[in-house]
Design an enzyme around this catalytic site. Structure first.
Site, PDB file in Angstrom:
ATOM      1  N   HIS C  86       0.850  -1.212   0.000  1.00  0.00           N
ATOM      2  CA  HIS C  86       0.000   0.000   0.000  1.00  0.00           C
ATOM      3  C   HIS C  86       0.870   1.240   0.000  1.00  0.00           C
ATOM      4  CE1 HIS C  86      -2.738   3.104   1.459  1.00  0.00           C
ATOM      5  NE2 HIS C  86      -2.013   3.229   2.566  1.00  0.00           N
ATOM      6  N   ASP C 115       9.290  21.410 -25.795  1.00  0.00           N
ATOM      7  CA  ASP C 115       9.361  20.083 -25.190  1.00  0.00           C
ATOM      8  C   ASP C 115      10.361  20.181 -24.042  1.00  0.00           C
ATOM      9  OD1 ASP C 115       9.344  17.297 -24.630  1.00  0.00           O
ATOM     10  OD2 ASP C 115       8.755  16.917 -26.689  1.00  0.00           O
ATOM     11  N   TRP C 150       7.203  -0.207   4.632  1.00  0.00           N
ATOM     12  CA  TRP C 150       7.676   0.546   3.458  1.00  0.00           C
ATOM     13  C   TRP C 150       9.062   1.107   3.690  1.00  0.00           C
ATOM     14  CZ3 TRP C 150       8.397   5.840   1.832  1.00  0.00           C
ATOM     15  CH2 TRP C 150       8.295   6.777   2.849  1.00  0.00           C
ATOM     16  N   SER C 179      15.115   5.787 -12.945  1.00  0.00           N
ATOM     17  CA  SER C 179      14.157   6.552 -13.736  1.00  0.00           C
ATOM     18  C   SER C 179      14.031   7.972 -13.210  1.00  0.00           C
ATOM     19  CB  SER C 179      12.811   5.833 -13.693  1.00  0.00           C
ATOM     20  OG  SER C 179      11.757   6.730 -13.807  1.00  0.00           O
ATOM     21  N   SER C 180      13.971   8.104 -11.905  1.00  0.00           N
ATOM     22  CA  SER C 180      13.725   9.439 -11.378  1.00  0.00           C
ATOM     23  C   SER C 180      14.981  10.300 -11.472  1.00  0.00           C
ATOM     24  CB  SER C 180      13.165   9.358  -9.968  1.00  0.00           C
ATOM     25  OG  SER C 180      14.141   9.625  -9.038  1.00  0.00           O
ATOM     26  N   HIS C 263      13.022  11.489   4.217  1.00  0.00           N
ATOM     27  CA  HIS C 263      12.416  12.760   4.569  1.00  0.00           C
ATOM     28  C   HIS C 263      12.336  13.735   3.407  1.00  0.00           C
ATOM     29  CE1 HIS C 263      10.426  15.586   6.996  1.00  0.00           C
ATOM     30  NE2 HIS C 263      11.116  16.458   6.284  1.00  0.00           N
ATOM     31  N   GLU C 265      11.970  12.978   0.559  1.00  0.00           N
ATOM     32  CA  GLU C 265      10.920  12.396  -0.254  1.00  0.00           C
ATOM     33  C   GLU C 265       9.529  12.933   0.111  1.00  0.00           C
ATOM     34  OE1 GLU C 265      10.733  10.527  -2.818  1.00  0.00           O
ATOM     35  OE2 GLU C 265       8.663   9.787  -2.758  1.00  0.00           O
ATOM     36  N   TYR C 267       8.768  15.753   1.105  1.00  0.00           N
ATOM     37  CA  TYR C 267       8.590  17.079   0.504  1.00  0.00           C
ATOM     38  C   TYR C 267       8.475  16.975  -1.003  1.00  0.00           C
ATOM     39  CZ  TYR C 267       9.255  18.612   5.192  1.00  0.00           C
ATOM     40  OH  TYR C 267       9.088  18.763   6.538  1.00  0.00           O
ATOM     41  N   SER C 278      -1.117  26.798  -5.202  1.00  0.00           N
ATOM     42  CA  SER C 278      -0.714  28.181  -5.434  1.00  0.00           C
ATOM     43  C   SER C 278      -1.117  28.666  -6.823  1.00  0.00           C
ATOM     44  CB  SER C 278       0.799  28.341  -5.295  1.00  0.00           C
ATOM     45  OG  SER C 278       1.225  27.838  -4.066  1.00  0.00           O
ATOM     46  N   HIS C 312      14.718  12.559  12.598  1.00  0.00           N
ATOM     47  CA  HIS C 312      13.539  12.669  13.463  1.00  0.00           C
ATOM     48  C   HIS C 312      12.649  11.435  13.336  1.00  0.00           C
ATOM     49  CE1 HIS C 312      11.385  15.077  10.058  1.00  0.00           C
ATOM     50  NE2 HIS C 312      11.147  13.801   9.917  1.00  0.00           N
ATOM     51  N   HIS C 313      12.975  10.551  12.401  1.00  0.00           N
ATOM     52  CA  HIS C 313      12.243   9.289  12.335  1.00  0.00           C
ATOM     53  C   HIS C 313      12.867   8.256  13.273  1.00  0.00           C
ATOM     54  CE1 HIS C 313       9.729  10.429   8.907  1.00  0.00           C
ATOM     55  NE2 HIS C 313      10.760  11.163   8.553  1.00  0.00           N
ATOM     56  N   THR C 338       6.634  26.720   6.080  1.00  0.00           N
ATOM     57  CA  THR C 338       5.327  26.164   5.744  1.00  0.00           C
ATOM     58  C   THR C 338       4.225  27.119   6.178  1.00  0.00           C
ATOM     59  OG1 THR C 338       6.339  24.052   6.279  1.00  0.00           O
ATOM     60  CG2 THR C 338       4.011  24.051   5.788  1.00  0.00           C
ATOM     61  N   LYS C 341       3.665  29.830   3.740  1.00  0.00           N
ATOM     62  CA  LYS C 341       2.808  29.439   2.623  1.00  0.00           C
ATOM     63  C   LYS C 341       1.340  29.493   3.014  1.00  0.00           C
ATOM     64  CE  LYS C 341       5.866  26.758  -0.058  1.00  0.00           C
ATOM     65  NZ  LYS C 341       5.860  26.177  -1.330  1.00  0.00           N
ATOM     66  N   ARG C 460       1.196   0.919  15.269  1.00  0.00           N
ATOM     67  CA  ARG C 460       0.855   0.717  13.867  1.00  0.00           C
ATOM     68  C   ARG C 460       1.293  -0.672  13.421  1.00  0.00           C
ATOM     69  NH1 ARG C 460       5.372   4.620  11.024  1.00  0.00           N
ATOM     70  NH2 ARG C 460       4.549   3.735   9.113  1.00  0.00           N
TER      71      ARG C 460
END
Ligand code: HEA
Ligand code: HEA
Ligand code: CUA
Ligand SMILES: [Cu+2]
Lengths: 216, 369, 618
Positions: C86, C115, C150, C179-180, C263, C265, C267, C278, C312-313, C338, C341, C460
């Site tokens: 998931h 392009d 994950w 790829s990325s 982390h 990621e 963002y 925006s 922080h994880h 944040t 924003k 969890r």
């Protein structure tokens, strides 16, 4: 298709990895760097993180192996110094290739590319020999953390050199059959960027992994 | 405050109010969201008497955490209300109304002063929070002073149960940790296989049990009783079945911690009835010995991943298989006969005992009080 | 104020002179060989939506298991597999590809380019992504899904503790990483170098900026996890010792490598959604984005700081008080940009003249829902508090508010907003509103009570729980909410299909919008623009319509340009790369020389196809 492209004012039989057909948009080139080169710089930024992680892993596990052989026992500084010197020289020949390409001497550029690729192959050859030698001194991938980290780190560097050799030979071939002309010297310049980068990574590994072992 | 208030908003207060009400009733149902969410937010806090309520602390670790929770909760609620209020008012005031023409509202690009305000104020808040947080971090990780009485336990997480080693007292037990009210507890957490995490919500925050490493967890329980906890780091198929219990004993009385220690230090009780004797024989002959210790009966020297819990006083536990089943003869028999049917992938071998054998060994084990 | 002076539809340009081969082919072959950023964008979007359904289906299955205590619908192993898949599907195969879809389709249009910088490399990225996604999902068929969560903490992912699912997982993710990387290089060059004349960086739309920022995040944050995955793969395939505790390996190595990626990621997942919001708010509030420069710089700042907060994880992992304190402080700093924003969006609404079609509804509801998730993130950033919340349902609540309420809602908003540009047709607003309200209800019903579950001590990733834990009510609500979200998503997909075929026709500029992509036809021609627009402000299309003297002027003479042709090479090349990975996987099933045979074949294939690629005339 070639006929049409040949008519076009911006003939760009691109030989880089896809940097084709867009030279006309470089007019709006805000960064004053050609697309291909900018792409390479970005890619090398990512590569810095890649090798950074590998080298960090090596140091994270340095001296944490619970069984030998130790780095100082297997390293042979003479042999590695020679291969390092060969790789350093290849950076020099690479610079000559780029220079020739920029000044339009494409034949010369091709020759220097081949010489550089040869130097690279010699380096890879040395590495294969080194691995073989270490293996017979009892250091395998699975022997200790030193084995795992050392082979993985230097192995990925060797793989990068191999890719570089293929890249240079491809460039040489494309110069040979006229697909890279003097206007596209930037393609050779970019290959050169990659080559110098791989070289610098080796300098770092050689200094911090090999030399420090003997400085201790 | 906002320089570019459009004309509509400058009408008389009464018409404005009426306009708001109408609009709120018609299309701006979005604003409904806010009271709903806020109602739930409140429900989040007072949730009655829950067996694992982190906000009803029974130990000093949990107390610090709860204090931080309320600090942040109040602050967050205020910020959330401000954001929602600004949004709701904007929706009510600045939506296009029926009959409005297509003219544009004022095209302002920003307001330096406002923007500075909402950068500086959060910065101050964050700095204050950071200072308080750092204080809390050091408070929770402070090593307890040496001279006091300390319950010192080595905790080993295993797939999927807990081993508790009281090195000083020479007690080894499983899944049920016994400590003393008001006495400092010092746990040393490690693991025999993958990463687990020790967590008894009402007493203390959690800490990982990492293989190859030992990390401490300090707390002082201040309420007597039985507290439930559970492994909190995914550790494989039966992670959900890796429970544990913490018993906080009073300092004195028949139920005191010291009495518990004495009882546990005793060797295993010898079987008395025929069935118990039969059970002991099953234990000794059927291979249980290869994984389990019963002091005075069978003692293991080699330990491995599949080595099972010490059973010397298994009868004194309230549950078995890491709080999966209540401890009684039927459940013990059920477990011994087919552990995997009770707990997925359990690392205890199914030795193919007959009903009779499992009943006997269960009776014997249950007698080991 | 001023009324509309001009209409976008009235903009006429002389026919350009083009040298190009597009569309080279038709039908299926066209999709396989296309190098057109718009088609590749649509491929990405459709793949993303497909995996959104898969990830959602997986969620619904494990939510059913959690609905009641002591449920026996799924076993622990299956449950863990579904949870892992998931998250992997949602993060890597749904949200990121949808984002890539928007980036592909919109970025060249927004910057007035024809392009991306490297169209064939772009095609390579897509096919490699698709291959990676198939490899990961193939695990369901061959030996079971990966089930180590994950973030796949070592040593649970080791060969001793996990089945072959993990092989598919690491190999597939490594392909996605390649790829990325290619895509991020491509888009960085595109955005930096291919902007139309006058489109300075400060005139770049916020969405364009956020896409630029995430490309940097991707380029720099993927390598650590790639290294982590390679080490994992070596451990599993060759018996190296990186995570082997008994030989001195340290499980924290993986955690650092993973979260150094993980982390930034998150963002990567949220910044594009913020960019979309925006873009949408100013259009429907009919005024400029409040403090656009600040919104842009706060996005950049978030990207920067995002690299310094990963541990922080790991507050419960025993790093020690100094590291805990340092990472707590850096994490809390992210609240500031944040907040900038959030407040600037509110400032945009304030004083506007708002209307509420579906994209606006999603964009507005993004604000409070994301704020709620952000504020619970702030709680986690305090270790004394996080020791209780870590690995509890409180964290699950936090990240679903920011991921589902933030990233996914933002992407939904974007789909409704840009659908007319993608397809030339409007999506049904009525169905859109049904989707919005049901989704919002389901979202809060599922994830809000999870805060309470966390506070009540529910860890969890547990596949079952006893009745006396008193977690049943909130879990039942969560399951009902998940079903509601599922129904809402089906409405969304139905809306897309129906509107694509028979939606109301959209003109160039159906929303009366601001930025360059609305200048051209819907859907845009293959060359995007008939002429290269000269940009004079950050809202060129708006100013064209509403500001005197700021019109976009078409040149008198048709322009000349060259478009690259279709190509098979990228797909073939990526096919060989995927084959290489399949060879590695085969090795775990049929050890022996297979690995070397397949490696040699695919290595030669890659070299050959690259040579063909680079010598292809274009
Ligand atoms: C889109 C994705 C996304 C986003 C944007 C965020 C945003 C944030 N996250 Fe979150 N996070 C995740 C996705 C995300 N997170 C995921 C997926 C996980 C779990 C991974 C796993 O374990 O599986 C996680 C876990 C996670 C943890 C680890 C928890 C644990 O496992 O113990 C922490 C700890 O610090 C954290 C913190 C934060 C913070 C501080 C922010 C900040 O960026 C939030 C900032 C926003 C605000 C604060 C609100 C708006 C601000 C204002 C209105 C201004 C005023 C405010 C103040 C002055 C305070 N997150
Ligand atoms: C962007 C990311 C994202 C998104 C969008 C979601 C969406 C959802 N998530 Fe997810 N979730 C994560 C990222 C995400 N999640 C992560 C990272 C984890 C951590 C995993 C871990 O611990 O390792 C997690 C874990 C997680 C858990 C905790 C599991 C556990 O710890 O045991 C739960 C529990 O409720 C949950 C629920 C949901 C639900 C109900 C949705 C809903 O929004 C889904 C909505 C439903 C649909 C979109 C489905 C629509 C489809 C159909 C109705 C079927 C039709 C199908 C076909 C035709 C094929 N998620
Ligand atoms: Cu042990 Cu989870
Ligand atoms: Cu994070």
């Amino acid at each position: 298709m070639s006929a049409i492209a040949a008519e076009a004012p911006h003939d760009d039989h691109g030989a880089d990895h896809g940097g084709h057909g867009h030279e006309e948009l470089v007019e709006n080139n805000y960064m004053k760097v050609p697309n291909v080169k900018l792409a390479l710089w970005t890619f090398l930024g990512s590569e810095c993180m890649f090798f950074g992680s590998l080298i960090a892993t090596y140091f994270f596990y340095l001296e944490k192996s619970i069984s030998g052989p130790l780095p100082a026992e297997v390293f042979s500084i003479e042999i590695t110094s020679i291969s390092t010197f060969v790789l350093l020289m290849s950076s020099f020949t690479m610079a000559l290739a780029v220079d020739s390409a920029k000044s339009g001497a494409m034949d010369k550029a091709r020759n220097w590319l081949v010489v550089t690729a040869l130097c690279g192959s010699v380096f890879v050859g040395f590495q294969v020999y080194e691995f073989y030698h270490f293996f017979h001194m009892g250091l395998a991938l699975q022997t200790s953390l030193f084995g795992s980290t050392f082979y993985t780190m230097t192995g990925f560097h060797g793989a990068h050199v191999t890719v570089g050799v293929i890249w240079l030979l491809m460039c040489a071939a494309l110069v040979n059959n006229g697909k890279i002309k003097a206007e596209r010297a930037v393609v050779i310049e970019s290959a050169g960027l990659y080559w110098h980068f791989v070289d610098i990574v080796w300098i770092i590994i050689f200094t911090f992994v090999y030399l420090l072992e003997f400085a201790k | 405050m906002f320089r570019n208030t459009p004309v509509a908003a400058q009408a008389s207060p009464l018409t404005t109010l009426r306009g708001w009400a109408q609009r709120a009733a018609s299309s701006r149902t979005l604003t409904l969201l806010v009271p709903v969410v806020m109602g739930l937010l409140l429900a989040a806090c007072g949730d009655g008497n829950h067996p694992r309520d982190t906000l009803n602390p029974a130990g000093d670790g949990a107390q610090v955490s709860a204090w931080f929770f309320w600090l942040y909760m109040i602050l967050d609620t205020v910020i959330f209300i401000i954001v929602c209020a600004a949004m709701v008012v904007a929706i009510m005031k600045f939506s296009k109304k029926k009959g409005d023409d297509d003219s544009l509202p004022p095209q302002s690009h920003g307001n330096m002063k406002l923007e500075l305000i909402w950068t500086v104020i959060p910065t101050i808040i964050v700095l204050v929070l950071a200072v308080i947080t750092v204080g809390g971090v050091f408070q929770l990780s402070a090593k307890p002073a040496e001279e006091q009485k300390i319950v010192d336990v080595e905790v080993i997480g295993k797939q999927w149960w807990w081993e508790f080693d009281y090195k000083n007292e020479r007690i080894t037990t499983a899944n049920e940790l016994h400590v003393e009210e008001g006495t400092q507890v010092s746990l040393h957490l490690t693991s025999a296989d993958v990463i687990h995490a020790f967590w008894v919500p009402r007493v203390s925050g959690k800490r990982d049990a990492t293989p190859g490493r030992t990390y401490p967890l300090y707390f002082k329980p201040f309420e007597k009783g039985e507290f439930i906890g559970q492994c909190a780091e995914l550790c494989g198929a039966s992670h959900a079945r890796m429970g544990l219990k913490m018993f906080v004993h009073p300092k004195t009385g028949p139920d005191s911690y010291d009495n518990w220690v004495k009882a546990q230090q005793a060797a295993a009780r010898a079987p008395t009835t025929a069935l118990e004797k039969e059970g002991k024989k099953v234990f000794e002959t059927k291979g249980c010995k290869s994984c389990h210790t019963i002091k005075g009966v069978a003692e293991l020297t080699q330990r491995s991943r599949t080595t099972g819990p010490d059973l010397t006083h298994v009868g004194s536990r309230s549950t078995i298989a890491a709080v999966t089943l209540e401890n009684n003869v039927e459940n013990l028999a059920k477990w011994v006969k087919d552990p995997q049917s009770v707990k997925e992938a359990a690392l205890m071998t199914n030795l193919g005992l007959s009903d009779k054998e499992s009943k006997a060994v269960a009776t014997y084990l249950y007698s080991l009080k | 104020m001023s009324a509309k002076l001009l209409d976008i539809e009235s903009l006429q340009a002389p026919e350009p002179h083009m040298h190009f081969e597009r569309p080279g082919k038709t039908g299926l072959v066209d999709w396989l060989t296309t190098v057109d950023h718009k088609k590749i964008g649509i491929l990405y979007l459709l793949s993303g939506v497909f995996y959104l359904l898969c990830g959602g289906l997986e969620a619904i299955l494990f939510r059913i298991q959690l609905a009641v205590p002591d449920n026996t619908f799924l076993g622990g192993e299956t449950f863990n597999g579904l949870v892992t898949m998931h998250a992997t599907s949602m993060v890597f195969l749904a949200i990121m590809p949808m984002t890539a879809g928007f980036a592909n389709f919109l970025v060249p249009l927004m910057i007035g380019a024809r392009d991306v910088a490297f169209p064939r490399l772009n095609s390579w990225s897509y096919w490699t992504f698709l291959g990676g996604s198939l490899v990961i999902n193939a695990s369901f068929v061959f030996g079971g899904a990966p089930s180590a969560g994950w973030f796949g903490y070592a040593p649970l992912t080791g060969a001793q503790y996990s089945g072959s699912g993990v092989d598919f997982w690491w190999a597939g993710l490594a392909l996605l990483s390649a790829s990325s990387l290619a895509a991020s290089v491509n888009f960085i060059v595109t955005i930096l170098n291919l902007r139309a004349p006058g489109l300075t960086l400060l005139r770049l739309p916020v969405l364009g900026w956020m896409m630029l920022v995430i490309q940097f995040l991707l380029a720099l944050s993927f390598p650590p996890i790639t290294v982590g995955l390679i080490l994992l793969g070596f451990d599993r395939m060759f018996g190296t010792l990186f995570y082997e505790v008994s030989m001195g390996g340290d499980p924290h190595l993986w955690q650092h490598l993973f979260w150094l990626f993980g982390h930034p990621e998150v963002y990567v997942l949220i910044l594009p959604a913020m960019g979309i919001v925006s873009e949408i708010l100013p259009v429907f509030a009919r005024r400029p984005l409040f403090g656009q420069t600040a919104v842009i710089f706060s996005g950049i700042f978030i990207g920067f700081v995002g690299f310094g907060v990963w541990a922080h994880h790991m507050f419960t992992s025993g790093m020690g008080p100094v590291a805990d304190a340092a990472f707590a402080a850096t994490t809390a700093i992210i609240a500031i940009p944040t907040g900038v924003k959030i407040f600037n969006w509110l400032g945009t609404l304030w004083g506007g003249k708002m209307t509420y079609p579906t994209p606006m509804l999603f964009a507005v509801s993004f604000i409070p829902i994301f704020t709620l998730g952000g504020l619970s993130g702030l709680m986690h950033a305090s270790p004394p508090l996080d020791l209780q919340q870590h690995d509890s349902y409180f964290v699950v609540a936090h990240f679903h508010y920011v991921l589902v309420g933030g990233a996914l809602q933002g992407l939904f908003a974007g789909v409704y907003f840009y659908f007319p540009k993608f397809t030339g047709r409007m999506m049904s607003d009525k169905l859109g509103k049904v989707h919005f309200w049901t989704f919002l209800a389901g979202l809060n019903l599922t994830f809000f009570p999870q805060h309470m579950l966390g506070n009540n001590g529910m860890p969890r990733r547990i596949y079952t729980y006893p009745a006396d834990a008193q977690w049943d009510l909130y879990n039942m609500l969560g399951t009902v909410g998940a079903l509601i979200m599922g129904a809402a998503t089906l409405v969304f997909v139905y809306n897309m299909i129906v509107s694509w075929r028979s939606g109301e026709k959209a003109g160039r500029d159906p929303w009366d919008a601001c930025t360059l992509e609305w200048l051209t036809e819907s859907p845009p021609k293959v060359q995007n623009f008939d002429f290269t627009p000269i940009v004079l402000s950050e809202r060129p299309v708006w100013d064209h319509k509403y500001t005197e003297g700021m019109e976009i002027v078409a040149p008198a003479k048709g322009e000349h340009f060259h478009m690259p042709s279709y190509s098979w090479k990228p797909m073939i090349c990526s096919g060989f790369v995927i084959l290489l990975v399949i060879g590695l996987l085969m090795n775990t099933f049929m050890p022996g020389n297979w690995l070397w045979v397949i490696s040699a074949v695919s290595g030669l294939g890659v070299v050959g196809s690259v040579y063909a690629w680079v010598s292809e005339p274009v």
